[in-house]
Design an enzyme around this catalytic site. Sequence first.
Site, PDB file in Angstrom:
ATOM      1  N   ARG A 176      11.241  -0.850  10.623  1.00  0.00           N
ATOM      2  CA  ARG A 176      10.013  -0.456  11.644  1.00  0.00           C
ATOM      3  C   ARG A 176      10.132  -1.516  12.860  1.00  0.00           C
ATOM      4  NH1 ARG A 176       4.693   0.095   8.323  1.00  0.00           N
ATOM      5  NH2 ARG A 176       4.017  -1.067  10.027  1.00  0.00           N
ATOM      6  N   ARG A 226      -0.544  -8.760  12.930  1.00  0.00           N
ATOM      7  CA  ARG A 226      -1.218  -7.489  12.111  1.00  0.00           C
ATOM      8  C   ARG A 226      -1.992  -8.117  11.184  1.00  0.00           C
ATOM      9  NH1 ARG A 226       4.149  -4.660  10.455  1.00  0.00           N
ATOM     10  NH2 ARG A 226       2.845  -3.381   9.261  1.00  0.00           N
ATOM     11  N   LYS A 254       0.772  -1.300   0.061  1.00  0.00           N
ATOM     12  CA  LYS A 254       0.000  -0.045  -0.012  1.00  0.00           C
ATOM     13  C   LYS A 254       1.121   1.427   0.161  1.00  0.00           C
ATOM     14  CE  LYS A 254      -2.289  -1.255   3.964  1.00  0.00           C
ATOM     15  NZ  LYS A 254      -1.597  -2.311   4.303  1.00  0.00           N
ATOM     16  N   ARG A 257      -9.684   1.110   8.672  1.00  0.00           N
ATOM     17  CA  ARG A 257      -9.290  -0.302   8.754  1.00  0.00           C
ATOM     18  C   ARG A 257     -10.256  -0.831   9.728  1.00  0.00           C
ATOM     19  NH1 ARG A 257      -3.317   0.709   8.500  1.00  0.00           N
ATOM     20  NH2 ARG A 257      -2.195  -1.198   9.041  1.00  0.00           N
TER      21      ARG A 257
HETATM   22  P1  AMP Z   1       0.890   0.630   9.027  1.00  0.00           P
HETATM   23  O1  AMP Z   1       1.956   1.461   8.624  1.00  0.00           O
HETATM   24  O2  AMP Z   1      -0.336   1.109   8.003  1.00  0.00           O
HETATM   25  O3  AMP Z   1       1.122  -0.787   8.562  1.00  0.00           O
HETATM   26  O4  AMP Z   1       0.334   0.884  10.093  1.00  0.00           O
HETATM   27  C1  AMP Z   1       1.366   0.418  11.340  1.00  0.00           C
HETATM   28  C2  AMP Z   1       0.329   0.222  12.557  1.00  0.00           C
HETATM   29  O5  AMP Z   1      -0.316   1.546  13.007  1.00  0.00           O
HETATM   30  C3  AMP Z   1      -0.920  -0.833  12.575  1.00  0.00           C
HETATM   31  O6  AMP Z   1      -0.117  -1.792  12.812  1.00  0.00           O
HETATM   32  C4  AMP Z   1      -1.788  -0.276  13.643  1.00  0.00           C
HETATM   33  O7  AMP Z   1      -1.176  -0.487  14.917  1.00  0.00           O
HETATM   34  C5  AMP Z   1      -1.460   1.272  13.471  1.00  0.00           C
HETATM   35  N1  AMP Z   1      -2.552   1.638  12.520  1.00  0.00           N
HETATM   36  C6  AMP Z   1      -2.382   2.543  11.407  1.00  0.00           C
HETATM   37  N2  AMP Z   1      -3.367   2.826  10.686  1.00  0.00           N
HETATM   38  C7  AMP Z   1      -4.490   2.563  11.604  1.00  0.00           C
HETATM   39  C8  AMP Z   1      -5.879   2.542  11.683  1.00  0.00           C
HETATM   40  N3  AMP Z   1      -6.458   3.124  10.435  1.00  0.00           N
HETATM   41  N4  AMP Z   1      -6.401   2.241  12.521  1.00  0.00           N
HETATM   42  C9  AMP Z   1      -6.071   1.586  13.506  1.00  0.00           C
HETATM   43  N5  AMP Z   1      -4.688   1.457  13.588  1.00  0.00           N
HETATM   44  C10 AMP Z   1      -3.853   1.796  12.721  1.00  0.00           C
END
Ligand code: AMP
Length: 231
Positions: A170, A181, A22, A97
């Site tokens: 990360r 996740r 993404k 999400r």
């Molecule tokens: P990402 O960078 O999109 O993989 O997000 C990393 C982490 O941020 C996720 O595993 C969640 O813990 C948190 N996170 C990101 N976006 C959301 C969202 N829309 N709702 C809830 N948690 C989020």
Amino acid sequence: MSQQVNPAAPVLILLGPPGAGKGTQARMLEETFGFVQLSTGDMLRAAVAAQTPAGLAARSVMQAGGLVSDEIVLSILRDRLAQDDTRAGVILDGFPRTAGQAAALDELLTYNGQEVGVVVALAVDDHEMIARVAGRYTCASCGEGYHDQFKRPDVAGVCDKCGGAEFKRRPDDTAETAGARLEAYHAQTAPLIAHYHALGKLVEVDAMGTIDAVASGLRAVIHERGVSAQA
Ligand code: AMP
């Protein structure tokens, strides 16, 4: 909201499990079409680094691979959407999400006279996702994404995009956290695919190919749907 909203500004959503690409694809679309990538994950990581109250509350949830509360995520996204650069159109990367976030987004966009344009579901295989997530890293200066196997810099140790020599991983990009996740994705996010399908907004793109192949699939969808950035 301080900005004047542009009702014609497209809102694209990229849905997909961790590792589906993404972020990489959103950044490419940003360059090609002039939309602005809005990654709630990036915003949360910035809040964690800045040790804001939201960041402090989100930190342990993110480290465990769970989902941060809708309340926190919505509040940071609302603030970001109020900034002027979003007027050309946005790509939501990692948001919504949950069903609650999708409903709140509709409400916010309706208030602004906007609506969700296209929702692209990046279709991938779960096993592959763990490998993708566990091998990825980014340039510490410009954020360009790389992978130990799938996308190395042209010159080892030097970012292709900005020439930076520092890279970071990360803390939640480990095989264990990636499993949690993925579970959160299947339990809370995957149902949004049926939701947007029922609204006629969903397009599925095979995301198992190379980064360029997936990008060309996405560009085709955007052209077919006549979505373009606004001046
Ligand atoms: P990402 O960078 O999109 O993989 O997000 C990393 C982490 O941020 C996720 O595993 C969640 O813990 C948190 N996170 C990101 N976006 C959301 C969202 N829309 N709702 C809830 N948690 C989020």
